[in-house]
Scaffold this motif. Structure first.
Motif, PDB file in Angstrom:
ATOM      1  N   VAL A  72       0.874  -1.174   0.000  1.00 53.49           N
ATOM      2  CA  VAL A  72       0.000   0.000   0.000  1.00 53.49           C
ATOM      3  C   VAL A  72       0.910   1.223   0.000  1.00 53.49           C
ATOM      4  CG1 VAL A  72      -1.914   1.192   1.109  1.00 53.49           C
ATOM      5  CG2 VAL A  72      -1.733  -1.301   1.287  1.00 53.49           C
ATOM      6  N   ASP A  73       0.899   1.937  -1.087  1.00 54.58           N
ATOM      7  CA  ASP A  73       1.869   2.994  -1.348  1.00 54.58           C
ATOM      8  C   ASP A  73       1.265   4.362  -1.045  1.00 54.58           C
ATOM      9  OD1 ASP A  73       3.876   4.611  -2.289  1.00 54.58           O
ATOM     10  OD2 ASP A  73       4.027   3.663  -4.263  1.00 54.58           O
ATOM     11  N   GLY A  74       1.769   4.982   0.014  1.00 59.68           N
ATOM     12  CA  GLY A  74       1.262   6.302   0.394  1.00 59.68           C
ATOM     13  C   GLY A  74       1.899   7.448  -0.358  1.00 59.68           C
ATOM     14  N   ARG A  75       2.880   7.150  -1.237  1.00 55.79           N
ATOM     15  CA  ARG A  75       3.585   8.220  -1.960  1.00 55.79           C
ATOM     16  C   ARG A  75       3.657   7.998  -3.466  1.00 55.79           C
ATOM     17  NH1 ARG A  75       3.521  12.433   1.526  1.00 55.79           N
ATOM     18  NH2 ARG A  75       4.322  11.842   3.571  1.00 55.79           N
ATOM     19  N   ARG A  76       3.059   6.922  -3.965  1.00 53.10           N
ATOM     20  CA  ARG A  76       3.077   6.585  -5.388  1.00 53.10           C
ATOM     21  C   ARG A  76       4.503   6.574  -5.929  1.00 53.10           C
ATOM     22  NH1 ARG A  76      -2.158   8.403  -8.844  1.00 53.10           N
ATOM     23  NH2 ARG A  76      -0.977   7.142 -10.336  1.00 53.10           N
ATOM     24  N   ILE A  77       5.387   5.915  -5.194  1.00 49.89           N
ATOM     25  CA  ILE A  77       6.782   5.849  -5.616  1.00 49.89           C
ATOM     26  C   ILE A  77       7.170   4.457  -6.092  1.00 49.89           C
ATOM     27  CG2 ILE A  77       7.646   5.379  -3.273  1.00 49.89           C
ATOM     28  CD1 ILE A  77      10.088   7.124  -4.035  1.00 49.89           C
ATOM     29  N   VAL A  78       6.491   3.423  -5.589  1.00 41.28           N
ATOM     30  CA  VAL A  78       6.784   2.048  -5.998  1.00 41.28           C
ATOM     31  C   VAL A  78       6.149   1.783  -7.361  1.00 41.28           C
ATOM     32  CG1 VAL A  78       6.371  -0.383  -5.439  1.00 41.28           C
ATOM     33  CG2 VAL A  78       6.998   1.227  -3.633  1.00 41.28           C
ATOM     34  N   THR A  79       6.871   1.080  -8.208  1.00 39.01           N
ATOM     35  CA  THR A  79       6.353   0.747  -9.532  1.00 39.01           C
ATOM     36  C   THR A  79       5.418  -0.456  -9.439  1.00 39.01           C
ATOM     37  OG1 THR A  79       8.375   1.548 -10.585  1.00 39.01           O
ATOM     38  CG2 THR A  79       6.970   0.093 -11.888  1.00 39.01           C
ATOM     39  N   ARG A  80       4.224  -0.282  -9.958  1.00 36.99           N
ATOM     40  CA  ARG A  80       3.265  -1.394  -9.988  1.00 36.99           C
ATOM     41  C   ARG A  80       3.832  -2.511 -10.879  1.00 36.99           C
ATOM     42  NH1 ARG A  80      -2.384  -1.055  -9.321  1.00 36.99           N
ATOM     43  NH2 ARG A  80      -2.197   1.222  -9.426  1.00 36.99           N
ATOM     44  N   ARG A  81       3.741  -3.755 -10.402  1.00 41.80           N
ATOM     45  CA  ARG A  81       4.298  -4.867 -11.174  1.00 41.80           C
ATOM     46  C   ARG A  81       3.505  -6.135 -10.902  1.00 41.80           C
ATOM     47  NH1 ARG A  81       8.907  -7.942  -7.898  1.00 41.80           N
ATOM     48  NH2 ARG A  81       7.505  -9.574  -8.590  1.00 41.80           N
ATOM     49  N   GLU A  82       3.655  -7.092 -11.800  1.00 42.82           N
ATOM     50  CA  GLU A  82       3.000  -8.379 -11.600  1.00 42.82           C
ATOM     51  C   GLU A  82       3.647  -9.096 -10.421  1.00 42.82           C
ATOM     52  OE1 GLU A  82       2.890 -10.811 -15.024  1.00 42.82           O
ATOM     53  OE2 GLU A  82       1.817  -9.345 -16.269  1.00 42.82           O
ATOM     54  N   GLY A  83       2.864  -9.869  -9.722  1.00 40.50           N
ATOM     55  CA  GLY A  83       3.388 -10.643  -8.616  1.00 40.50           C
ATOM     56  C   GLY A  83       3.158  -9.997  -7.249  1.00 40.50           C
ATOM     57  N   ILE A  84       2.702  -8.748  -7.226  1.00 41.19           N
ATOM     58  CA  ILE A  84       2.365  -8.104  -5.962  1.00 41.19           C
ATOM     59  C   ILE A  84       0.963  -7.509  -6.082  1.00 41.19           C
ATOM     60  CG2 ILE A  84       4.771  -7.542  -5.434  1.00 41.19           C
ATOM     61  CD1 ILE A  84       4.172  -4.627  -6.152  1.00 41.19           C
ATOM     62  N   VAL A  85       0.307  -7.439  -4.953  1.00 43.04           N
ATOM     63  CA  VAL A  85      -0.956  -6.693  -4.882  1.00 43.04           C
ATOM     64  C   VAL A  85      -0.587  -5.268  -4.537  1.00 43.04           C
ATOM     65  CG1 VAL A  85      -3.140  -6.448  -3.669  1.00 43.04           C
ATOM     66  CG2 VAL A  85      -2.237  -8.739  -4.123  1.00 43.04           C
TER      67      VAL A  85
END
Length: 430
Positions: A412-425
């Protein structure tokens, strides 16, 4: 010029090193012998990019430190850079500033020359003339406007970029009521203004200078909260808030800075300053509804982050990695960090918490010694049932395979810094 600075905290140390860097002869005065020794050894007592180098370069030459207030008698101008923390109800606590003013006045009483005293601390309008100046005058036996002159010079330093902010300012605000104080402030800042390619210099009254600092921070805090409010509405309509906010930021009347929606603002300035001006306004019979709304929206953002978590993971008994403990990247300051309400809520819910921050772990551990801490983001994620991204440290943008070690890869990304990718929710807050 010969300048003394009372207080060697975040602001005092930064401006001392920067004044020395533009050619002034600076002495820092602080009651903490450890801080004084550190500065004289060429070591900054705080974590701030670029500050270590300036302190090391100028210590023993243009910059020295002492616990003896008598040093002010060898200077022309003294800046009071002392803390004004928030009391219950939002009012600022002036006890440390008053104590410093008394000690300064007692030292000036041993001098036979005039002196300029400048408030650098953030104080509500009328404080410099109504509280600080009378204390210095009473203790020194000097007369305000005769041999004692006062001014106000608000600071606009962002932690993580304080040195560059000071040496390359958007504006310089000089508050004074007498020619002597105004001339002294010009003398202090002329070398900086010349080096910084002539930023706007605003010469104004003392109360106006005091208010400018609060208005500046209040506006920026409200801008962030409005961006978060808009982003929250976007989420309900499944609209990309980043696209929306990026577009409106192209309007020259709005601009793009401080439109990054997320888990909210914290730190030493915004929460304290907004609370202080709200309390001051109420004290004179005015209800500042926009500022109150900014605080309400900001306080709600961490709650919304936990709501996103609960859509996938029951926090009771879950191991939750909290990535980012400082209130912003580039600093080890945890004051009003958005991680604080999140850790407290997770603790109350019975979560097994592991925290990680590149530089702020020690400070956070001092406040929350009973949670686990990791020495890397990868170690924090290992075996975690969920991860909350709270501070937008650049290294978090590079996380990828580290999520594979999670027990259940919920981010759960509070800063929109992590790249969305397959294999994670992956869920962003906004």
């Amino acid at each position: 010029m010969r300048i003394s600075i009372v207080g060697s905290g975040y602001v005092g140390t930064t401006i001392a090193a920067c004044f020395a860097d533009v050619g002034h002869d600076v002495v820092n005065i602080d009651i903490d012998e450890g801080i004084v020794a550190s500065l004289n050894d060429g070591q900054s007592p705080i974590h701030e990019p670029g500050l270590d180098e300036l302190v090391a370069e100028h210590a023993g030459e243009g910059l020295r430190a002492t616990t003896d207030y008598a040093a002010v008698t060898d200077t022309e101008v003294t800046f009071l850079a002392l803390p004004t923390p928030a009391e219950d109800g939002g009012h600022i606590d002036l006890s440390v500033t008053k104590s410093g003013a008394r000690s300064l006045g007692a030292a000036l009483g041993e001098s036979d020359t005039d002196h300029v005293v400048v408030t650098k601390s953030t104080v509500v309008p009328t404080t410099t003339e109504g509280t600080i100046a009378p204390i210095v005058a009473e203790e020194s036996g000097m007369s305000v406007g005769d041999d004692l002159h006062v001014g106000m010079n608000p600071e606009f330093l962002r932690e993580g970029s304080a040195v560059s902010d000071f040496l390359g300012p958007d504006k310089v605000v000089l508050g004074a009521e007498t020619d002597r104080a105004r001339e002294a402030l010009r003398g202090v800042f002329d070398p900086l203004v010349e080096r910084a390619s002539d930023p706007p210099v605003i010469e104004t009254g003392i109360a106006e200078a005091e208010m400018i600092k609060y208005a500046n921070n209040g506006f920026l805090a409200a801008k962030i909260s409005l961006a978060n409010d808009i982003a929250n509405v976007c989420r309900e309509y499944d609209v990309d808030s980043e696209a929306v906010l990026s577009a409106i930021g192209l309007d020259h009347r709005i601009e793009s800075e401080f439109l990054g929606a997320g888990v909210g603002w914290g730190g030493s300035c915004f929460p304290k300053d907004v609370a202080a001006i709200i309390a001051a306004a109420r004290g004179v019979g005015y209800e500042p509804m926009m500022l109150e709304a900014a605080v309400e929206v900001n306080d709600r953002q961490p709650v919304r982050l936990l709501d996103r978590l609960r859509e996938y993971v029951d926090p009771a008994g879950a191991r939750v990695a909290v990535l980012g403990l400082a209130f912003k990247p580039g600093t080890d300051d945890i004051r009003n960090s958005r991680a604080i309400p999140l850790v407290e809520a997770l603790s109350e819910a019975g979560s097994d918490i592991v925290g990680y921050d590149p530089v702020a772990t020690d400070n956070f551990h001092g406040r929350y010694p009973d949670i686990d801490y990791a020495d890397s983001a990868a170690a924090a994620l290992d075996g975690a049932d969920a991860a909350l991204v709270v501070t937008d440290w650049p290294e978090f943008a590079d996380l990828n395979g580290e999520f594979d070690a999670m027990a259940t890869p919920v981010v759960v990304d509070g800063r929109r810094i992590v790249t969305r990718r397959e294999g994670i929710v992956y869920e962003s807050l906004v």
